[in-house]
Write a protein that holds these residues in place. Structure first.
Motif, mmCIF file in Angstrom:
data_model
loop_
_atom_site.group_PDB
_atom_site.id
_atom_site.type_symbol
_atom_site.label_atom_id
_atom_site.label_comp_id
_atom_site.label_asym_id
_atom_site.label_seq_id
_atom_site.Cartn_x
_atom_site.Cartn_y
_atom_site.Cartn_z
ATOM 1 N N ILE A 1 -1.645 10.766 8.181
ATOM 2 C CA ILE A 1 -1.934 9.667 9.098
ATOM 3 C C ILE A 1 -3.439 9.469 9.208
ATOM 4 N N GLU A 2 -4.172 10.563 9.209
ATOM 5 C CA GLU A 2 -5.624 10.439 9.228
ATOM 6 C C GLU A 2 -6.131 9.836 7.917
ATOM 7 N N ILE A 3 -5.533 10.229 6.811
ATOM 8 C CA ILE A 3 -5.929 9.667 5.510
ATOM 9 C C ILE A 3 -5.727 8.145 5.516
ATOM 10 N N GLY A 4 -4.577 7.692 6.003
ATOM 11 C CA GLY A 4 -4.336 6.255 6.100
ATOM 12 C C GLY A 4 -5.302 5.565 7.040
ATOM 13 N N SER A 5 -5.683 6.256 8.124
ATOM 14 C CA SER A 5 -6.646 5.692 9.073
ATOM 15 C C SER A 5 -7.987 5.458 8.391
ATOM 16 N N TRP A 6 -8.419 6.416 7.563
ATOM 17 C CA TRP A 6 -9.730 6.265 6.894
ATOM 18 C C TRP A 6 -9.685 5.182 5.813
ATOM 19 N N ILE A 7 -8.530 5.012 5.152
ATOM 20 C CA ILE A 7 -8.396 3.897 4.196
ATOM 21 C C ILE A 7 -8.576 2.572 4.937
ATOM 22 N N GLY A 8 -7.907 2.431 6.078
ATOM 23 C CA GLY A 8 -8.023 1.209 6.876
ATOM 24 C C GLY A 8 -9.428 0.993 7.385
ATOM 25 N N LEU A 9 -10.081 2.065 7.817
ATOM 26 C CA LEU A 9 -11.458 1.962 8.308
ATOM 27 C C LEU A 9 -12.392 1.452 7.221
ATOM 28 N N ALA A 10 -12.255 1.999 6.008
ATOM 29 C CA ALA A 10 -13.120 1.579 4.897
ATOM 30 C C ALA A 10 -12.951 0.091 4.606
ATOM 31 N N ALA A 11 -11.708 -0.387 4.575
ATOM 32 C CA ALA A 11 -11.455 -1.801 4.269
ATOM 33 C C ALA A 11 -12.020 -2.709 5.346
ATOM 34 N N MET A 12 -11.776 -2.384 6.608
ATOM 35 C CA MET A 12 -12.192 -3.246 7.721
ATOM 36 C C MET A 12 -13.704 -3.325 7.869
ATOM 37 N N ILE B 1 -2.276 0.854 12.140
ATOM 38 C CA ILE B 1 -3.455 0.732 11.270
ATOM 39 C C ILE B 1 -3.290 -0.464 10.336
ATOM 40 N N ILE B 2 -2.108 -0.588 9.721
ATOM 41 C CA ILE B 2 -1.837 -1.697 8.810
ATOM 42 C C ILE B 2 -2.033 -3.032 9.527
ATOM 43 N N LEU B 3 -1.542 -3.120 10.759
ATOM 44 C CA LEU B 3 -1.647 -4.357 11.533
ATOM 45 C C LEU B 3 -3.115 -4.737 11.749
ATOM 46 N N VAL B 4 -3.932 -3.775 12.125
ATOM 47 C CA VAL B 4 -5.358 -4.061 12.349
ATOM 48 C C VAL B 4 -6.043 -4.491 11.059
ATOM 49 N N VAL B 5 -5.761 -3.775 9.972
ATOM 50 C CA VAL B 5 -6.390 -4.104 8.685
ATOM 51 C C VAL B 5 -6.013 -5.518 8.245
ATOM 52 N N ALA B 6 -4.786 -5.938 8.534
ATOM 53 C CA ALA B 6 -4.327 -7.270 8.135
ATOM 54 C C ALA B 6 -5.065 -8.390 8.857
ATOM 55 N N THR B 7 -5.682 -8.103 10.006
ATOM 56 C CA THR B 7 -6.360 -9.168 10.766
ATOM 57 C C THR B 7 -7.540 -9.759 10.009
ATOM 58 N N GLN B 8 -8.082 -9.026 9.004
ATOM 59 C CA GLN B 8 -9.219 -9.558 8.241
ATOM 60 C C GLN B 8 -8.880 -9.800 6.780
ATOM 61 N N ALA B 9 -7.587 -9.756 6.439
ATOM 62 C CA ALA B 9 -7.178 -10.008 5.060
ATOM 63 C C ALA B 9 -7.095 -11.503 4.773
ATOM 64 N N ARG B 10 -6.971 -11.841 3.482
ATOM 65 C CA ARG B 10 -6.615 -13.214 3.095
ATOM 66 C C ARG B 10 -5.098 -13.274 3.003
ATOM 67 N N GLY B 11 -4.508 -14.143 3.819
ATOM 68 C CA GLY B 11 -3.057 -14.270 3.794
ATOM 69 C C GLY B 11 -2.417 -13.764 5.072
ATOM 70 N N SER B 12 -1.101 -13.695 5.059
ATOM 71 C CA SER B 12 -0.340 -13.328 6.251
ATOM 72 C C SER B 12 0.659 -12.235 5.910
ATOM 73 N N VAL B 13 1.063 -11.492 6.950
ATOM 74 C CA VAL B 13 2.031 -10.415 6.759
ATOM 75 C C VAL B 13 2.860 -10.281 8.035
ATOM 76 N N LEU B 14 4.121 -9.913 7.872
ATOM 77 C CA LEU B 14 4.985 -9.615 9.010
ATOM 78 C C LEU B 14 5.084 -8.098 9.142
ATOM 79 N N ILE B 15 4.685 -7.582 10.287
ATOM 80 C CA ILE B 15 4.794 -6.149 10.582
ATOM 81 C C ILE B 15 6.082 -5.933 11.370
#
Length: 435
Positions: free
Chosen positions: A240-251, A324-338
């Motif tokens: 879970i921490e690993i996924g958090s850091w992936i999201g942090l890097a992208a955002m 984490i996925i939801l937050v990262v999606a807020t700055q992506a190109r496109g849309s996603v359903l969580i």
């Protein structure tokens, strides 16, 4: 109540090593009650929830010695069962949800196990039926005091049984397995959880002398033994921490390397982040995330329909990373359903992201549609309160990407699951201060 002050909008750089796995630690620590012999455990995370459990074990009479950072020895050769009936235990046991997993080992070894209704994150109903139905199947007598919200199970000797679990509960499976290893005869558990952390528990128990087969599958067969011995065990890194850091890097459009991640135990986590357009590179046993200066684009399904990311029992996507996925999606190109299937209150933190300028439609307690900004409009700094561990870290990631200075209160929730998070983030360039 502690507060983080965060100056966002800065790129980070460097490497970060994940802590030991919180969810594994809570299982492994309870397993030390199954033997009077010495057990050595490495890579234990120094976080609030784990430290609470260690303190509870100490009050139970377990001899505990800290050898180094993250390394402890445990010896449960003089367990104080009277503590289980004390008012102090009724307070201590409510302090964390992981305390429920002392019941199976205590029942198996001493013939009785008690626990007050445990606490944990306020993310909706979290039933304990799987735990107690499994123990009843093994021959335990169950009782519950509604006034005190206190559970108890007792049995002179557990007997192996066949059971089909109603849900593939990780902690429920762990509790039943720890009881069954000392039961008389064979226990078969179908629809068992098979998360890497549960696999780690089974491997540890086998080293202690248990006879568990089917490890890694949803069908576990356990032949009971008379006694277990000591062992040494090392925790996996926290996925879970690993996924958090992936999201942090992208955002934050940062170039980060996450070291020693145990790739083979990450399942679909890298693939799900790649569906959001994030580059996740495998370098040996490290993950490298390059700076996404041009942003990242959400994929669509093959037929062109909107991508849906949902949680599921392993090997599906873990519910702990949906925030984490939801937050990262807020700055992506496109849309996603969580789609958060397992907990009905986990998405309620999105109102704080909406206040920051995110485009999110909360469809119902389980589903949210996110329309990404593509970094054309950054999130705005604000004052927030952390409702639970995972939402708290998600808001922290949002704050680190936002323009201006944000504050997050009730950071004790974040400390429950993340070790020295402010110090480790400062080491890679984050501007975060603990007030």
């Amino acid at each position: 109540m502690g507060t983080f002050k965060i100056e966002g909008g800065h790129q980070l750089k460097g490497s970060i090593q994940p802590q030991g796995a919180k969810n594994e630690a809570l299982q492994i620590l309870c397993a030390v009650l199954l033997t009077p012999e010495l057990v050595t455990i490495n890579n234990i995370p120094d976080i609030v929830d784990v430290n609470k459990l260690i303190n509870l074990l100490r009050k139970l009479g377990v001899k505990i010695e800290k050898l180094a950072h993250g390394t402890y020895t445990f010896q449960a050769d003089d367990v104080n069962l009277k503590y289980l009936e004390s008012d102090e235990f009724k307070v201590d046991g409510r302090g964390l949800r992981g305390s429920i997993m002392i019941v199976g080992p205590l029942l198996a070894r001493f013939g009785r196990g008690y626990i007050p209704k445990p606490g944990g994150d306020k993310i909706g109903r979290r039933r304990l039926d799987t735990h107690f139905e499994g123990l009843i199947n093994l021959g335990a007598t169950f009782r519950y005091s509604k006034e005190e919200q206190f559970y108890g199970v007792e049995a002179k000797r557990l007997k192996g049984a066949y059971m089909l679990l109603e849900e593939a509960s990780v902690t429920g499976t762990a509790n039943i397995v720890m009881a069954a290893v000392l039961a008389e005869g064979r226990t078969t558990i179908y629809n068992a959880a098979c998360e890497p952390y549960l696999q780690q528990l089974c491997k540890m128990l086998n080293r202690m002398g248990a006879k568990i087969s089917g490890v890694g599958s949803n069908l576990l067969i356990i032949d009971g033994v008379d006694a277990l011995g000591g062992t040494e065990h090392t925790m996996l890194p926290d996925m879970i921490e690993i996924g958090s850091w992936i999201g942090l890097a992208a955002m934050t459009k940062s170039e980060l390397t996450i070291t020693n991640v145990s790739w083979d135990d990450l399942g679909v986590i890298p693939a799900v982040f790649r569906k959001l357009g994030i580059t996740v590179e495998k370098r040996g046993d490290d993950i490298h995330i390059p700076a996404h200066n041009d942003g990242y684009e959400i994929q669509s399904f093959i037929d062109g329909s909107i991508l849906t990311i949902s949680d599921a029992p392993w090997p599906g996507f873990t519910p702990d990373l949906l925030s984490i996925i939801l937050v990262v999606a807020t700055q992506a190109r496109g849309s996603v359903l969580i789609h958060q299937k397992m907990f009905e209150s986990r998405l309620f933190f999105v109102d704080k992201l909406i206040d920051m300028g995110a485009k999110i439609i909360l469809c119902d307690p389980h589903r949210a549609t996110v329309i990404g900004h593509d970094f054309k409009s950054t999130l705005k700094a604000t004052n927030m309160t952390s409702p639970d561990i995972r939402a708290g870290v998600s808001l922290l990631i949002a704050a680190l990407s936002a323009k201006g200075t944000s504050t997050i209160q009730n950071i004790e929730q974040i400390d429950r699951g993340y070790e020295r998070i402010d110090e480790r983030l400062r080491a890679i360039g984050a501007r975060i201060e603990r007030l």
